[in-house]
Design a protein around this motif. Structure first.
Motif, PDB file in Angstrom:
ATOM      1  N   ASP A 237       0.286  29.511  33.570  1.00 60.71           N
ATOM      2  CA  ASP A 237      -0.139  27.803  32.876  1.00 60.71           C
ATOM      3  C   ASP A 237      -0.746  27.395  32.043  1.00 60.71           C
ATOM      4  OD1 ASP A 237       2.620  27.739  34.061  1.00 60.71           O
ATOM      5  OD2 ASP A 237       0.950  26.371  35.737  1.00 60.71           O
ATOM      6  N   CYS A 238      -1.364  26.612  30.854  1.00 66.07           N
ATOM      7  CA  CYS A 238      -2.823  26.576  30.407  1.00 66.07           C
ATOM      8  C   CYS A 238      -2.928  25.428  30.300  1.00 66.07           C
ATOM      9  CB  CYS A 238      -2.179  27.186  29.102  1.00 66.07           C
ATOM     10  SG  CYS A 238      -1.229  27.187  27.845  1.00 66.07           S
ATOM     11  N   PRO A 239      -3.373  24.305  30.928  1.00 66.09           N
ATOM     12  CA  PRO A 239      -3.206  22.970  31.242  1.00 66.09           C
ATOM     13  C   PRO A 239      -4.226  22.105  29.720  1.00 66.09           C
ATOM     14  CG  PRO A 239      -3.909  23.635  32.993  1.00 66.09           C
ATOM     15  CD  PRO A 239      -3.881  25.145  32.483  1.00 66.09           C
ATOM     16  N   GLU A 240      -4.904  23.593  28.953  1.00 66.72           N
ATOM     17  CA  GLU A 240      -6.131  22.268  27.977  1.00 66.72           C
ATOM     18  C   GLU A 240      -5.074  22.155  26.602  1.00 66.72           C
ATOM     19  OE1 GLU A 240     -10.400  23.128  25.648  1.00 66.72           O
ATOM     20  OE2 GLU A 240      -9.800  24.927  26.834  1.00 66.72           O
ATOM     21  N   LEU A 241      -3.882  23.648  26.843  1.00 66.61           N
ATOM     22  CA  LEU A 241      -3.318  23.494  25.765  1.00 66.61           C
ATOM     23  C   LEU A 241      -2.081  22.486  25.702  1.00 66.61           C
ATOM     24  CD1 LEU A 241      -2.923  25.708  22.476  1.00 66.61           C
ATOM     25  CD2 LEU A 241      -1.354  26.707  24.224  1.00 66.61           C
ATOM     26  N   ARG A 243      -2.224  19.784  27.233  1.00 67.58           N
ATOM     27  CA  ARG A 243      -2.165  18.579  27.200  1.00 67.58           C
ATOM     28  C   ARG A 243      -2.697  17.928  25.068  1.00 67.58           C
ATOM     29  NH1 ARG A 243      -6.523  19.600  31.333  1.00 67.58           N
ATOM     30  NH2 ARG A 243      -7.822  19.918  29.956  1.00 67.58           N
ATOM     31  N   LYS A 244      -2.997  19.173  24.442  1.00 61.90           N
ATOM     32  CA  LYS A 244      -2.910  18.757  23.303  1.00 61.90           C
ATOM     33  C   LYS A 244      -1.196  18.954  22.564  1.00 61.90           C
ATOM     34  CE  LYS A 244      -7.707  20.960  23.192  1.00 61.90           C
ATOM     35  NZ  LYS A 244      -8.674  21.822  22.351  1.00 61.90           N
ATOM     36  N   GLY A 245      -0.307  19.265  23.496  1.00 55.43           N
ATOM     37  CA  GLY A 245       0.768  18.843  22.569  1.00 55.43           C
ATOM     38  C   GLY A 245       1.299  17.686  22.452  1.00 55.43           C
TER      39      GLY A 245
END
Length: 257
Positions: A237-241, A243-245
């Motif tokens: 998982d990569c929450p920061e990425l 969120r930018k989707g």
């Protein structure tokens, strides 16, 4: 006469001793068969060995690759080539967008990433230019030397890997991901929500979650799919990425022409 009888008895005793010695040295019954089968079976190719190798492949999911250093994880960016070629930037790119080029998903890059932010254009002991001998081996998934060179200078230089190992890592990352046929075939125009595209990828890839995949849009067009991977090419998982989707309710998928 007695002397001859003694010689005969001695001979019979010798024969009996010889027969007994041979019997002891020869495996009997199924043991003998097992020995013959074992010798004729190539080492490492038995059914049990094959099962162990298959289990090992399932555990690791892929062949080992050199792990990068100096960052937290990778982002594999898969560009939808028909959208790129329809853009002003891609219209003049003959290597990727010529009339005989029918690409679907291609690798935009494999980007070293930190939990917050990412490194770029790092100092490296490798040359800035990627030689043709390496670059051309990537044309099936990265169809442009310009793209290959730029990705090395901006991202590969921050991987802690040599050029050869970095591009091997790119191929391993690409081969890790199973592309959903409904989208990747590019057989016809389609309109799907960003969430539906993420679902197609997670359904096709056990272990991938929607928190580890992000959709990039150019207006209403599907532009890229970005997938987060550990340095051993397992999904994460990569929450920061995430969120930018793109969250578009209807995303146009241009067909391959």
């Amino acid at each position: 006469m007695k002397r001859y009888a003694g010689f005969i008895a001695l001979g019979l005793l010798s024969l009996a001793a010889l027969w007994f010695a041979q019997e002891k040295s020869t495996p009997t019954g199924s043991d003998s068969n097992r020995q013959t089968q074992s010798q004729s079976q190539p080492v490492g190719n038995s059914g049990a060995d094959a099962s162990r190798r298959a289990a090992s492949r399932q555990d690791t999911g892929r062949n080992p690759v050199s792990r990068g250093t100096g960052f937290d994880f990778y982002v594999l960016s898969l560009s939808w080539s028909p959208a790129f070629c329809a853009s002003s930037e891609g219209s003049g790119n003959r290597q990727q967008c010529g009339s005989d080029r029918r690409y679907g998903f291609v690798v935009h890059g494999l980007w070293p990433q930190n939990e917050t932010g990412y490194p770029e254009f790092c100092k490296s002991g490798e040359p800035d230019r990627v030689p043709d001998a390496i670059g051309r081996t990537m044309f099936d998934i990265m169809p442009s030397m310009g793209l290959i060179g730029h990705q090395w200078r901006k991202h590969g230089s921050c991987s802690g890997l040599s050029q050869k190992d970095y591009f091997s890592a790119i191929r391993a990352a690409f081969e890790t991901v199973r592309l959903p046929e409904r989208i990747a075939s590019g057989a016809g125009a389609a309109s799907l929500s960003a969430d539906a595209i993420e679902t197609a990828f997670t359904d096709a890839n056990p272990g991938m979650s929607k928190r580890g995949v992000s959709i990039s849009c150019d207006g209403k067009r599907l532009e890229e799919v970005r997938i987060c991977l550990n340095t051993d090419m397992t999904f994460r998982d990569c929450p920061e990425l995430d969120r930018k989707g793109c969250r578009a309710g209807a995303t146009e998928i241009i067909p391959i022409r």
